[in-house]
Design an enzyme around this catalytic site. Structure first.
Site, PDB file in Angstrom:
ATOM      1  N   ASN A  60       0.805  -1.232   0.000  1.00 45.26           N
ATOM      2  CA  ASN A  60       0.000   0.000   0.000  1.00 45.26           C
ATOM      3  C   ASN A  60       0.836   1.280   0.000  1.00 45.26           C
ATOM      4  O   ASN A  60       0.442   2.271  -0.602  1.00 45.26           O
ATOM      5  CB  ASN A  60      -0.999  -0.010   1.170  1.00 45.26           C
ATOM      6  N   GLU A  66       3.947  -5.168  12.425  1.00 45.27           N
ATOM      7  CA  GLU A  66       2.985  -4.070  12.219  1.00 45.27           C
ATOM      8  C   GLU A  66       1.891  -4.620  11.332  1.00 45.27           C
ATOM      9  O   GLU A  66       2.114  -4.872  10.146  1.00 45.27           O
ATOM     10  CB  GLU A  66       3.682  -2.884  11.525  1.00 45.27           C
ATOM     11  N   CYS A  97      -3.258   1.346   6.439  1.00 46.86           N
ATOM     12  CA  CYS A  97      -3.596   0.573   7.639  1.00 46.86           C
ATOM     13  C   CYS A  97      -4.254   1.447   8.702  1.00 46.86           C
ATOM     14  O   CYS A  97      -4.984   0.965   9.557  1.00 46.86           O
ATOM     15  CB  CYS A  97      -2.349  -0.075   8.203  1.00 46.86           C
TER      16      CYS A  97
HETATM   17  P1  NAP Z   1       0.430  -9.354   3.361  1.00 52.84           P
HETATM   18  O1  NAP Z   1      -0.257 -10.182   2.368  1.00 52.84           O
HETATM   19  O2  NAP Z   1       0.479  -9.791   4.764  1.00 52.84           O
HETATM   20  O3  NAP Z   1       1.914  -9.143   2.794  1.00 52.84           O
HETATM   21  C1  NAP Z   1       2.883  -8.332   3.427  1.00 52.84           C
HETATM   22  C2  NAP Z   1       4.249  -8.765   2.957  1.00 52.84           C
HETATM   23  O4  NAP Z   1       4.514 -10.083   3.456  1.00 52.84           O
HETATM   24  C3  NAP Z   1       4.376  -8.870   1.448  1.00 52.84           C
HETATM   25  O5  NAP Z   1       5.660  -8.493   1.042  1.00 52.84           O
HETATM   26  C4  NAP Z   1       4.135 -10.355   1.223  1.00 52.84           C
HETATM   27  O6  NAP Z   1       4.637 -10.803   0.005  1.00 52.84           O
HETATM   28  C5  NAP Z   1       4.867 -10.940   2.397  1.00 52.84           C
HETATM   29  N1  NAP Z   1       4.486 -12.310   2.753  1.00 52.84           N
HETATM   30  C6  NAP Z   1       3.386 -13.019   2.382  1.00 52.84           C
HETATM   31  N2  NAP Z   1       3.418 -14.258   2.935  1.00 52.84           N
HETATM   32  C7  NAP Z   1       4.552 -14.331   3.674  1.00 52.84           C
HETATM   33  C8  NAP Z   1       5.136 -15.340   4.485  1.00 52.84           C
HETATM   34  N3  NAP Z   1       4.572 -16.537   4.649  1.00 52.84           N
HETATM   35  N4  NAP Z   1       6.305 -15.062   5.106  1.00 52.84           N
HETATM   36  C9  NAP Z   1       6.889 -13.856   4.982  1.00 52.84           C
HETATM   37  N5  NAP Z   1       6.382 -12.853   4.199  1.00 52.84           N
HETATM   38  C10 NAP Z   1       5.228 -13.087   3.565  1.00 52.84           C
HETATM   39  O7  NAP Z   1      -0.150  -7.869   3.386  1.00 52.84           O
HETATM   40  P2  NAP Z   1      -0.538  -6.970   2.151  1.00 52.84           P
HETATM   41  O8  NAP Z   1      -1.802  -7.482   1.564  1.00 52.84           O
HETATM   42  O9  NAP Z   1       0.665  -6.788   1.282  1.00 52.84           O
HETATM   43  O10 NAP Z   1      -0.795  -5.575   2.884  1.00 52.84           O
HETATM   44  C11 NAP Z   1      -1.988  -5.191   3.447  1.00 52.84           C
HETATM   45  C12 NAP Z   1      -1.980  -5.422   4.946  1.00 52.84           C
HETATM   46  O11 NAP Z   1      -0.889  -4.726   5.539  1.00 52.84           O
HETATM   47  C13 NAP Z   1      -3.222  -4.871   5.628  1.00 52.84           C
HETATM   48  O12 NAP Z   1      -3.672  -5.801   6.579  1.00 52.84           O
HETATM   49  C14 NAP Z   1      -2.729  -3.606   6.304  1.00 52.84           C
HETATM   50  O13 NAP Z   1      -3.485  -3.198   7.420  1.00 52.84           O
HETATM   51  C15 NAP Z   1      -1.350  -4.017   6.686  1.00 52.84           C
HETATM   52  N6  NAP Z   1      -0.518  -2.844   6.919  1.00 52.84           N
HETATM   53  C16 NAP Z   1      -0.145  -2.569   8.210  1.00 52.84           C
HETATM   54  C17 NAP Z   1       0.618  -1.428   8.466  1.00 52.84           C
HETATM   55  C18 NAP Z   1       1.039  -1.085   9.874  1.00 52.84           C
HETATM   56  O14 NAP Z   1       1.914  -0.230  10.035  1.00 52.84           O
HETATM   57  N7  NAP Z   1       0.470  -1.686  10.897  1.00 52.84           N
HETATM   58  C19 NAP Z   1       1.008  -0.596   7.416  1.00 52.84           C
HETATM   59  C20 NAP Z   1       0.596  -0.920   6.125  1.00 52.84           C
HETATM   60  C21 NAP Z   1      -0.160  -2.044   5.885  1.00 52.84           C
HETATM   61  P3  NAP Z   1       3.708 -10.812  -1.330  1.00 52.84           P
HETATM   62  O15 NAP Z   1       2.894  -9.571  -1.353  1.00 52.84           O
HETATM   63  O16 NAP Z   1       4.703 -10.828  -2.397  1.00 52.84           O
HETATM   64  O17 NAP Z   1       2.871 -12.029  -1.187  1.00 52.84           O
END
Ligand code: NAP
Length: 492
Positions: free
Chosen positions: A161, A259, A293
């Site tokens: 994002n 996070e 987020c």
């Molecule tokens: P995600 O699917 O959890 O992916 C986050 C990162 O983790 C990506 O680089 C992803 O790779 C990688 N990943 C996926 N499976 C993994 C595994 N088994 N082991 C290690 N890494 C793995 O999240 P997203 O859909 O990209 O992002 C949206 C989420 O992020 C929302 O829930 C949002 O609230 C959260 N977010 C939180 C914050 C905060 O500061 N709290 C800030 C921004 C976003 P791929 O994408 O290449 O699969």
């Protein structure tokens, strides 16, 4: 998927991994198509790396660690400051790349994402020059002082994002503290991380200090978290993935910062400055198409202000211009992927099954232009009349959808705000200072904004409670995460 980067068109930009200061192909030679959300069409190829690429990156990072960790802080600082300067020099190029890769309005990438990436490097470049070592005198017996030493090779994983903004929020403190890193951006938004390699090289960052491996979470993310030589993992992403990261890291006793997701309450009391509350809530609801987020997706309005708020808020929402992200007048760009648009649609349908009424939005718009006719767009959507504790009000949608619910009493809305598995951030709009303090103290979120949203001071602790995460980023929290405290005790 294509082999050796050959696309159907044969013309697409081929992104590469960045290992030991060099751009290299993935060992397996496999690539994934990178789709431009605004057009729905592939426009570049991203390495579909695997464990072998991670292995190379970890070796490079290990090799670079002794030299980098002994480099004086002032010299590390100078290099990070140069990275910040180069990001600012390349603002237009990076903002355009970020906008094309994510679908976010170019104006947002230009005004928020890329400037913040530069600020992240600048902030930690200077922070390491102003740290203090604690000392404790044990009466008549000994003198203790605390060393904070870099950890070694760290793994940094970020979501799609806010790609460069969030990845640099990890890279900057990690390398500023003297660690070396293996970083992985989301495979959906690899472009600015790819360009960052070039920037680091130009800034004089020694080879191997930062390595960027592109690919899926399943292949690359899990290989980083499981690698025995990666001693700490800083992860930002969804709660489900965060749990997997925690499960991998726990038996290996790695330091972990998580996070995760949010379902943030936005509380408007009747005594609030309504103009400010509406303007602020529009931002907190729909910034980056609701894909932040910290977005406040559950709006609670005190009954006397409810009807006016709903009327004015839905009118303003309906006026937001959804369009081609590259056009200047666009306020709402594209959603990051087809999967994410489907998820948004699913929740809008679910909301209606749960008794909600779509006050505005609820469907994709007409195509903004010919270029964007197959893009992933969705109108900003407001839902009313939902039961407070239904699924739509509890689960993270991560798109341009908010609900508005009335409340009558302060204790009632505090209960609503806290009746949720997440605890990332909240907003409170009121002109009653006592109430602001009282409510802020009782809400279970890592950040409470009063009469504002997304005001970020990089020194403050940033992170979530409950299923929104473990640990904090920002300021000293980040400097402490990326260092190991060691007490030295000297007898008197
Ligand atoms: P995600 O699917 O959890 O992916 C986050 C990162 O983790 C990506 O680089 C992803 O790779 C990688 N990943 C996926 N499976 C993994 C595994 N088994 N082991 C290690 N890494 C793995 O999240 P997203 O859909 O990209 O992002 C949206 C989420 O992020 C929302 O829930 C949002 O609230 C959260 N977010 C939180 C914050 C905060 O500061 N709290 C800030 C921004 C976003 P791929 O994408 O290449 O699969």
């Amino acid at each position: 998927m294509t082999e050796k980067g050959q696309s159907a068109a044969g013309e697409q930009v081929r992104i590469l991994n960045f290992i030991d200061g060099e751009y290299v192909e993935p060992i397996g030679g496999k690539y994934l198509e990178n789709i431009e959300p605004a057009t729905g069409k592939p426009y570049s190829l991203v390495p579909d790396s695997d464990q072998r690429d991670v292995e190379l990156a970890v070796s490079a990072a290990q090799k670079a660690f002794p030299g980098w960790s002994r480099t004086p802080a002032a010299d590390r600082s100078r290099i990070l400051l140069r990275i910040a300067d180069l990001i600012e020099r390349d603002l237009d190029k990076l903002a355009r790349a970020e906008s094309i890769d994510t679908g976010k309005p170019l104006s947002l990438a230009r005004n928020l994402d890329i400037p913040r990436a530069a600020s992240n490097f600048r902030f930690f470049a200077t922070a390491i020059l102003h740290t203090e070592n604690e000392a404790h005198v044990t009466d008549g017996v000994a003198f203790n002082y605390t060393l904070r030493l870099p950890l070694g090779v760290v793994g940094l994983i970020s979501p799609w994002n806010l790609p460069l903004y969030l990845l640099s929020w990890k890279i900057a403190p990690a390398i500023a503290c003297g660690n070396t890193a293996v970083a992985k951006p989301s495979e959906l938004t690899p472009m600015t991380a790819y360009l960052l390699g070039e920037t680091c090289r130009e800034a004089g960052l020694p080879n191997g200090v930062l390595n960027i491996i592109q690919g899926t979470g399943q292949n690359v993310g899990s290989a980083i978290t499981a690698h025995p030589k990666v001693v700490a993992v800083s992860f930002t992403g969804g709660t489900v993935t965060g749990r997997k990261v925690a499960e991998t890291c726990a038996p290996l006793f790695k330091k972990v910062s998580l996070e995760l997701g949010g379902k943030n309450p936005n509380i408007v009391f009747a005594d609030a400055d309504l103009d400010a509350a509406i303007t602020g809530s529009l931002r907190s609801s729909f910034a980056n198409q609701g894909q932040v987020c910290l977005c406040g997706s559950r709006i609670f309005v005190e009954r006397p202000a409810y009807e006016t708020f709903v009327q004015r808020f839905t009118d303003e929402t309906g006026r937001l211009k959804v369009g081609d992200p590259l056009e200047k007048s666009t306020e709402q760009g594209a959603i990051v992927s087809k999967v994410q648009v489907e998820k948004v649609k699913f929740y809008v349908d679910l909301a209606q099954h749960e008794g909600g009424k779509v006050a505005v939005g609820g469907s994709p718009p007409a195509a903004p232009n010919e270029r964007c006719k197959d893009g992933f767009f969705f109108c900003p959507t407001v839902i009313t009349d939902l039961p407070v504790s239904c699924r739509t009000n509890r689960e993270e949608i991560f798109g341009p959808v908010v609900s508005i619910t009335p409340f009558d009493r302060e204790e009632e809305v505090i209960h609503y705000a806290n009746d949720c598995d997440y605890g990332l951030a909240s907003s409170v709009w009121t002109q009653n200072l006592n109430r602001a303090h009282r409510v802020a103290e009782q809400i279970h979120t890592g950040t409470v904004w009063v009469n504002c949203w997304l005001v970020r001071d990089l020194r403050v602790p940033f992170g979530g409670m409950k299923q929104s995460g473990v640990g904090r980023e920002g300021g000293n929290e980040a400097l402490h995460f990326f260092t190991e405290p060691k007490n030295v005790c000297i007898a008197k």
